[in-house]
Design a protein around this motif. Structure first.
Motif, PDB file in Angstrom:
ATOM      1  N   ILE A 132      -5.408   3.608   4.097  1.00  0.00           N
ATOM      2  CA  ILE A 132      -5.326   3.705   2.635  1.00  0.00           C
ATOM      3  C   ILE A 132      -5.861   5.075   2.245  1.00  0.00           C
ATOM      4  N   LYS A 133      -4.948   5.946   1.823  1.00  0.00           N
ATOM      5  CA  LYS A 133      -5.301   7.332   1.543  1.00  0.00           C
ATOM      6  C   LYS A 133      -5.302   7.658   0.049  1.00  0.00           C
ATOM      7  N   LYS A 134      -5.225   6.639  -0.804  1.00  0.00           N
ATOM      8  CA  LYS A 134      -5.228   6.861  -2.250  1.00  0.00           C
ATOM      9  C   LYS A 134      -6.110   5.814  -2.910  1.00  0.00           C
ATOM     10  N   PRO A 135      -6.646   6.107  -4.078  1.00  0.00           N
ATOM     11  CA  PRO A 135      -7.530   5.142  -4.747  1.00  0.00           C
ATOM     12  C   PRO A 135      -6.778   3.862  -5.100  1.00  0.00           C
ATOM     13  N   LEU A 136      -7.215   2.744  -4.543  1.00  0.00           N
ATOM     14  CA  LEU A 136      -6.567   1.460  -4.781  1.00  0.00           C
ATOM     15  C   LEU A 136      -7.625   0.373  -4.905  1.00  0.00           C
ATOM     16  N   CYS A 137      -7.211  -0.749  -5.497  1.00  0.00           N
ATOM     17  CA  CYS A 137      -8.052  -1.931  -5.602  1.00  0.00           C
ATOM     18  C   CYS A 137      -7.283  -3.096  -4.993  1.00  0.00           C
ATOM     19  N   LEU A 138      -7.832  -3.728  -3.954  1.00  0.00           N
ATOM     20  CA  LEU A 138      -7.208  -4.874  -3.301  1.00  0.00           C
ATOM     21  C   LEU A 138      -7.998  -6.122  -3.673  1.00  0.00           C
ATOM     22  N   VAL A 179       0.841  -1.201   0.000  1.00  0.00           N
ATOM     23  CA  VAL A 179       0.000   0.000   0.000  1.00  0.00           C
ATOM     24  C   VAL A 179       0.875   1.250   0.000  1.00  0.00           C
ATOM     25  N   SER A 180       1.954   1.220   0.760  1.00  0.00           N
ATOM     26  CA  SER A 180       2.849   2.371   0.833  1.00  0.00           C
ATOM     27  C   SER A 180       3.519   2.655  -0.512  1.00  0.00           C
ATOM     28  N   ALA A 181       3.873   1.594  -1.250  1.00  0.00           N
ATOM     29  CA  ALA A 181       4.573   1.769  -2.522  1.00  0.00           C
ATOM     30  C   ALA A 181       3.634   2.008  -3.695  1.00  0.00           C
ATOM     31  N   ARG A 204       0.835   3.429  -6.305  1.00  0.00           N
ATOM     32  CA  ARG A 204       0.441   4.728  -6.833  1.00  0.00           C
ATOM     33  C   ARG A 204      -1.086   4.769  -6.944  1.00  0.00           C
ATOM     34  N   PRO A 205      -1.674   5.961  -6.946  1.00  0.00           N
ATOM     35  CA  PRO A 205      -3.136   6.050  -7.081  1.00  0.00           C
ATOM     36  C   PRO A 205      -3.636   5.300  -8.313  1.00  0.00           C
ATOM     37  N   GLY A 206      -4.640   4.475  -8.108  1.00  0.00           N
ATOM     38  CA  GLY A 206      -5.204   3.700  -9.207  1.00  0.00           C
ATOM     39  C   GLY A 206      -4.620   2.316  -9.362  1.00  0.00           C
ATOM     40  N   ASP A 207      -3.593   1.957  -8.572  1.00  0.00           N
ATOM     41  CA  ASP A 207      -2.976   0.639  -8.693  1.00  0.00           C
ATOM     42  C   ASP A 207      -3.893  -0.451  -8.153  1.00  0.00           C
ATOM     43  N   THR A 208      -3.626  -1.678  -8.619  1.00  0.00           N
ATOM     44  CA  THR A 208      -4.307  -2.866  -8.119  1.00  0.00           C
ATOM     45  C   THR A 208      -3.289  -3.728  -7.387  1.00  0.00           C
ATOM     46  N   ILE A 209      -3.636  -4.161  -6.180  1.00  0.00           N
ATOM     47  CA  ILE A 209      -2.757  -5.006  -5.379  1.00  0.00           C
ATOM     48  C   ILE A 209      -3.368  -6.397  -5.320  1.00  0.00           C
ATOM     49  N   LEU A 210      -2.648  -7.374  -5.842  1.00  0.00           N
ATOM     50  CA  LEU A 210      -3.093  -8.767  -5.829  1.00  0.00           C
ATOM     51  C   LEU A 210      -2.476  -9.442  -4.609  1.00  0.00           C
ATOM     52  N   ILE A 211      -3.318  -9.866  -3.686  1.00  0.00           N
ATOM     53  CA  ILE A 211      -2.856 -10.458  -2.432  1.00  0.00           C
ATOM     54  C   ILE A 211      -2.852 -11.974  -2.589  1.00  0.00           C
ATOM     55  N   GLY A 212      -1.678 -12.568  -2.395  1.00  0.00           N
ATOM     56  CA  GLY A 212      -1.500 -13.990  -2.622  1.00  0.00           C
ATOM     57  C   GLY A 212      -2.368 -14.846  -1.715  1.00  0.00           C
ATOM     58  N   ALA A 213      -2.867 -15.954  -2.266  1.00  0.00           N
ATOM     59  CA  ALA A 213      -3.695 -16.882  -1.503  1.00  0.00           C
ATOM     60  C   ALA A 213      -2.810 -17.779  -0.643  1.00  0.00           C
ATOM     61  N   GLY A 214      -3.409 -18.367   0.394  1.00  0.00           N
ATOM     62  CA  GLY A 214      -2.685 -19.278   1.269  1.00  0.00           C
ATOM     63  C   GLY A 214      -2.168 -18.589   2.516  1.00  0.00           C
ATOM     64  N   GLY A 215      -2.479 -19.151   3.674  1.00  0.00           N
ATOM     65  CA  GLY A 215      -2.030 -18.560   4.923  1.00  0.00           C
ATOM     66  C   GLY A 215      -2.839 -17.330   5.291  1.00  0.00           C
ATOM     67  N   ASN A 216      -2.424 -16.694   6.378  1.00  0.00           N
ATOM     68  CA  ASN A 216      -3.109 -15.507   6.878  1.00  0.00           C
ATOM     69  C   ASN A 216      -2.209 -14.288   6.775  1.00  0.00           C
ATOM     70  N   HIS A 217      -2.791 -13.168   6.334  1.00  0.00           N
ATOM     71  CA  HIS A 217      -2.075 -11.900   6.268  1.00  0.00           C
ATOM     72  C   HIS A 217      -2.511 -11.067   7.471  1.00  0.00           C
ATOM     73  N   HIS A 218      -1.582 -10.782   8.367  1.00  0.00           N
ATOM     74  CA  HIS A 218      -1.906 -10.022   9.575  1.00  0.00           C
ATOM     75  C   HIS A 218      -1.865  -8.525   9.264  1.00  0.00           C
ATOM     76  N   VAL A 219      -2.960  -7.864   9.543  1.00  0.00           N
ATOM     77  CA  VAL A 219      -3.090  -6.432   9.267  1.00  0.00           C
ATOM     78  C   VAL A 219      -3.619  -5.737  10.509  1.00  0.00           C
ATOM     79  N   SER A 220      -3.257  -4.481  10.654  1.00  0.00           N
ATOM     80  CA  SER A 220      -3.709  -3.725  11.825  1.00  0.00           C
ATOM     81  C   SER A 220      -3.683  -2.239  11.508  1.00  0.00           C
ATOM     82  N   ASN A 221      -4.870  -1.636  11.449  1.00  0.00           N
ATOM     83  CA  ASN A 221      -5.016  -0.186  11.267  1.00  0.00           C
ATOM     84  C   ASN A 221      -4.234   0.339  10.055  1.00  0.00           C
ATOM     85  N   ILE A 222      -4.262  -0.394   8.943  1.00  0.00           N
ATOM     86  CA  ILE A 222      -3.568   0.064   7.732  1.00  0.00           C
ATOM     87  C   ILE A 222      -4.406   1.156   7.073  1.00  0.00           C
TER      88      ILE A 222
END
Length: 273
Positions: free
Chosen positions: A125-131, A101-103, A105-123
């Motif tokens: 997102i201040k720009k238009p993104l697609c997860l 998310v930090s890297a 750019r506005p309008g980017d799409t982030i593909l999150i890999g399947a398998g396991g758990n992704h630990h997130v906390s209070n992330i």
């Protein structure tokens, strides 16, 4: 003799027969008049692929050939989060969602890999993104918000979440501050515990006071300025005190529910009255 002269005369009066062109030649002529997608340069073809939905359309184009796979998976079109990646020198590949998310750019799409758990906390997102979750179903890509966090994701811009499972022990799965949020084909799950009444899958605090301030404007102008909403499409919502908690100017509207054998799927909007 008379019969022969009549037949000769009739043959002269008939128009000459046209010789039909072979079908292959006619096809070749029609194909020559069209420009094949493969004749386009990489930049132009990549721009066309950018208009496709990441999942499944753009993902499926990677199966056409080696060149299309390279363009469809190019970091310019999306970033990837892979917990098991070893070579971090690959462009556009990250080990966790926060760094992606930090890297981005506005309008980017982030593909999150399947398998396991992704630990997130209070992330935030201040720009238009697609997860987008990289699995075949939402349950294969899980984001877990640990106890003590306010939310898994805090959204302050126009964003889209698709094919993801978001779990929260306490607090909320998604905290919507501002912008247009679309949740498509996801699972939002609040863990069952004695403090279940303090958990909410979606919390929206969005309002128009930050945009308008104390300036007096016409009502039609206000409607154009307002850009906050939440749209939920075919999403499973489990646990929590209620599906949505709003403390701003948005209210729950247009609710539809589909019952299946094991789950409830929701469609609704959180928008201005």
């Amino acid at each position: 003799m008379e019969i022969h002269e009549i037949s000769t005369k009739l043959n002269k009066e008939r128009p000459p027969k046209r010789i039909a062109q072979p079908r292959m030649k006619r096809r070749m002529k029609s194909d020559d008049s069209l420009t094949s997608l493969n004749n386009l340069d990489d930049g132009c073809l990549m721009h066309i692929l950018s208009f496709l939905a990441p999942i499944p359309d753009r993902y499926n184009t990677a199966l056409v050939c080696h060149r299309w796979r390279y363009l469809a998976c190019h970091p310019r079109l999306w970033l990837r989060v892979d917990r098991f990646v070893k070579d971090l020198t690959q462009p556009g590949v990250f080990r966790n969602i926060e760094s992606a998310v930090s890297a981005a750019r506005p309008g980017d799409t982030i593909l999150i890999g399947a398998g396991g758990n992704h630990h997130v906390s209070n992330i935030q997102i201040k720009k238009p993104l697609c997860l987008v979750g990289g699995g075949e179903i939402p349950d294969e890509t899980t984001l877990i918000c640990s106890r003590g966090s306010d939310s898994a994701l805090e959204l302050l811009s126009t964003c889209k979440l698709a094919n993801l499972t978001v779990k929260a022990e306490l607090g909320c799965c998604l905290l919507h501050r501002s912008g247009r949020l679309t949740i498509d084909g996801c699972v939002l799950q609040c863990e069952t515990n004695p403090l279940d009444h303090l958990s909410y899958p979606i919390v929206s605090t969005a309002g128009d006071e930050d945009i308008l301030g104390h300036v007096e404007v016409d009502e039609t102008v206000v409607e154009k300025i307002r850009g906050n909403s939440v749209t939920v499409l075919q999403t499973r919502i489990e646990g929590g005190a209620k599906a949505v908690s709003t403390s701003g100017d948005l209210v729950l509207q247009r609710v539809r529910v589909m019952y299946s054998k094991a789950y409830l799927y929701f469609w609704f909007d959180v928008d201005y009255e």
